[in-house]
Design a protein around this motif. Structure first.
Motif: not given
Length: 152
Positions: A41-54
């Motif tokens: 596929g082709t990337v349409e957009s990239v958004h920064k996110v935060r992945i919660e910790g364990t």
């Protein structure tokens, strides 16, 4: 006092075992030498996110032990016992919070248009070795419920 000091220095090593990476270039042992299917596929957009910790029991347990030891040194008798219990409770809460904060990661959410015209979104940890931007052609690799996005 010497034993307590050594344990306090060892506590960060317990937290280090909790860290995990979820980037596109990280594979678990179970994924090695397994067939993996991919789409393009082709990337349409990239958004920064935060992945919660364990939030495992490692941080809570380590904090409770350290807090209990620290509290027990406050005084002798019943006062020392109460301080040990309070130290263990507060230490457990602090240890859980420390684990979650230590294992928290920066991530990217990739919105991707597949070759068949459908759209998907995949979140994965930021990797210092993989730089994917809007407009890039990518492979979306799937195996046993794990999906990763890598450059094509």
């Amino acid at each position: 006092m010497n034993g307590k000091f050594i344990f306090l220095l060892a506590a960060p090593l317990l937290f280090a075992g909790c860290a995990s990476e979820k980037g596109g270039d990280v594979y678990s042992r179970d994924q090695v030498q397994q067939v993996q299917h991919f789409k393009v596929g082709t990337v349409e957009s990239v958004h920064k996110v935060r992945i919660e910790g364990t939030q495992s029991q490692v941080g809570t347990t380590a904090g409770a032990i350290v807090g209990g030891i620290a509290g027990s040194g406050a005084s002798g008798g019943k006062t020392g016992q109460v301080a040990a219990v309070l130290g263990a409770v507060v230490g457990g809460m602090a240890g859980a919070a420390a684990e979650e904060g230590y294992t928290r990661e920066d991530g990217n959410e990739y919105s991707i248009k597949l070759e068949d015209g459908s759209y998907i979104s995949v979140v994965q940890a930021v990797s210092k070795d993989i730089d994917i931007k809007a407009g890039d052609k990518v492979r979306i690799i799937e195996n046993d419920g794990v999906t990763r996005v890598v450059p094509f």
